[in-house]
Write a protein that holds these residues in place. Structure first.
Motif, short mmCIF file in Angstrom:
data_model
loop_
_atom_site.label_atom_id
_atom_site.label_comp_id
_atom_site.label_asym_id
_atom_site.label_seq_id
_atom_site.Cartn_x
_atom_site.Cartn_y
_atom_site.Cartn_z
N TYR A 116 0.80 -1.23 0.00
CA TYR A 116 0.00 0.00 0.00
C TYR A 116 0.83 1.28 0.00
O TYR A 116 0.31 2.35 -0.32
N GLY A 117 2.09 1.18 0.37
CA GLY A 117 2.93 2.38 0.45
C GLY A 117 3.70 2.64 -0.82
O GLY A 117 3.30 3.45 -1.66
N PHE A 118 4.85 1.96 -0.96
CA PHE A 118 5.69 2.16 -2.14
C PHE A 118 6.10 0.80 -2.69
O PHE A 118 6.70 0.00 -1.96
N PRO A 119 5.83 0.50 -3.97
CA PRO A 119 6.12 -0.81 -4.56
C PRO A 119 7.61 -0.96 -4.91
O PRO A 119 8.00 -0.95 -6.08
N LEU A 120 8.45 -1.12 -3.88
CA LEU A 120 9.89 -1.16 -4.09
C LEU A 120 10.31 -2.28 -5.05
O LEU A 120 11.16 -2.06 -5.93
N THR A 121 9.72 -3.46 -4.88
CA THR A 121 10.09 -4.59 -5.73
C THR A 121 9.79 -4.31 -7.20
O THR A 121 10.63 -4.55 -8.08
N ILE A 122 8.61 -3.79 -7.48
CA ILE A 122 8.24 -3.46 -8.86
C ILE A 122 9.15 -2.36 -9.41
O ILE A 122 9.56 -2.39 -10.58
N TYR A 123 9.50 -1.39 -8.55
CA TYR A 123 10.38 -0.31 -8.98
C TYR A 123 11.75 -0.86 -9.37
O TYR A 123 12.30 -0.51 -10.42
N LEU A 124 12.31 -1.75 -8.55
CA LEU A 124 13.64 -2.30 -8.83
C LEU A 124 13.64 -3.23 -10.04
O LEU A 124 14.64 -3.32 -10.76
N LEU A 125 12.53 -3.92 -10.25
CA LEU A 125 12.44 -4.88 -11.36
C LEU A 125 11.69 -4.32 -12.56
O LEU A 125 11.38 -5.07 -13.50
N SER A 126 11.40 -3.03 -12.54
CA SER A 126 10.52 -2.45 -13.55
C SER A 126 11.04 -2.65 -14.98
O SER A 126 10.25 -2.95 -15.89
N GLY A 127 12.35 -2.48 -15.18
CA GLY A 127 12.89 -2.66 -16.53
C GLY A 127 12.69 -4.07 -17.05
O GLY A 127 12.22 -4.26 -18.18
N TRP A 128 13.02 -5.06 -16.22
CA TRP A 128 12.87 -6.45 -16.63
C TRP A 128 11.40 -6.82 -16.80
O TRP A 128 11.02 -7.47 -17.78
N LEU A 129 10.56 -6.37 -15.87
CA LEU A 129 9.14 -6.69 -15.95
C LEU A 129 8.50 -6.08 -17.19
O LEU A 129 7.71 -6.74 -17.87
N GLN A 130 8.84 -4.83 -17.49
CA GLN A 130 8.23 -4.17 -18.63
C GLN A 130 8.65 -4.81 -19.94
O GLN A 130 7.85 -4.91 -20.88
N SER A 131 9.91 -5.28 -19.99
CA SER A 131 10.37 -5.91 -21.23
C SER A 131 9.79 -7.30 -21.43
O SER A 131 9.53 -7.72 -22.56
N ARG A 132 9.56 -8.01 -20.33
CA ARG A 132 9.03 -9.37 -20.43
C ARG A 132 7.51 -9.41 -20.49
O ARG A 132 6.92 -10.31 -21.09
N PHE A 133 6.86 -8.42 -19.85
CA PHE A 133 5.40 -8.41 -19.78
C PHE A 133 4.90 -7.01 -20.15
O PHE A 133 4.40 -6.26 -19.30
N PRO A 134 5.02 -6.63 -21.42
CA PRO A 134 4.69 -5.26 -21.85
C PRO A 134 3.20 -4.94 -21.75
O PRO A 134 2.82 -3.77 -21.75
N GLY A 135 2.34 -5.93 -21.66
CA GLY A 135 0.91 -5.67 -21.62
C GLY A 135 0.36 -5.32 -20.25
O GLY A 135 -0.84 -5.10 -20.09
N VAL A 136 1.24 -5.26 -19.25
CA VAL A 136 0.79 -5.01 -17.87
C VAL A 136 1.12 -3.57 -17.47
O VAL A 136 2.22 -3.08 -17.74
#
Length: 227
Positions: free
Chosen positions: A56-76
């Motif tokens: 609910y506060g700050f999505p640290l994990t998504i922030y740190l993995l954002s580059g990899w996540l966006q490249s692997r799952f661009p539809g999210v």
């Protein structure tokens, strides 16, 4: 993929309330006494704080993995709250993540874990009041049901909302609970002697022996051979 496009972070008050509710609920059953108890409960509380801070506060994990996540799952939309349900997003379930298989499994594990803690506490409390060894109820199946309950709760939260911090804390907590169980076994052996030795020989510490129970019911295992 069905998920909300509305960001839902920065809700630090909601994070604090959720963490406090679960910590107080766990405290009401665990009731730490020794320094070892307080250390393990403190780490468990830290696990919950880290979890809800990212939920609910700050999505640290998504922030740190954002580059990899966006490249692997661009539809999210990784800025949405639903994207925090990483397993549901990564496996691509075409449904609201709150009704996905990982989320449902997490509810089963969390609910089952807290139920196990509650049931175990009642048996243990009664035995302590009577200054007896707790061997009835769930304690007739496993020796440390409360710790198993805490592990189930944490694993359930990991399925629901995995984060780098909680993934790192989970094995540390499991080791702490195992060590705490060993300390308690030594204390019980000093207090109850041969009674506890016989009990420990028949009842496993964390995982019930379902197959032995079935064999005994079928008459293939004698009670004195169980263990």
């Amino acid at each position: 993929m069905t998920h909300s496009d509305v960001p839902a972070y920065g809700l630090w008050g909601v994070a604090a309330v959720n963490a406090a509710v679960f910590i107080l609920f766990a405290f009401s059953f665990f009731k730490p006494h020794t320094p070892r108890d307080w250390r393990s409960f403190g780490v468990f509380s830290g696990f919950l704080v880290a979890l809800f801070a990212e939920m609910y506060g700050f999505p640290l994990t998504i922030y740190l993995l954002s580059g990899w996540l966006q490249s692997r799952f661009p539809g999210v939309n990784w800025l949405s709250h639903d994207a925090g349900h990483l397993l549901e997003m990564m496996f691509g379930w075409r449904t609201n993540p709150h009704f996905g298989p990982f989320h449902i499994a997490s509810f089963v594990l969390i609910g089952g874990g807290f139920m196990l803690i509650s049931v175990a506490w009642k048996v243990l409390h009664t035995a302590q009041q009577e200054q007896k060894l707790a061997t009835g109820g769930i304690y007739s199946r496993i020796r440390h049901p409360q710790y198993v309950g805490f592990i189930l709760v944490m694993f359930g939260f990991l399925l629901q909302w995995p984060t780098l911090l909680t993934l790192g804390m989970f094995p540390v907590l499991v080791v702490m609970y195992v060590r705490l169980a060993r300390h308690e076994e030594r204390d019980a052996l000093r207090e109850f002697g041969e009674d506890y030795r016989r009990y420990a020989a028949q009842v496993p510490p964390f995982v019930p022996r379902v197959w032995r129970r079935a064999d005994r019911a079928a008459g293939r295992v004698k009670p004195e051979d169980a263990g």
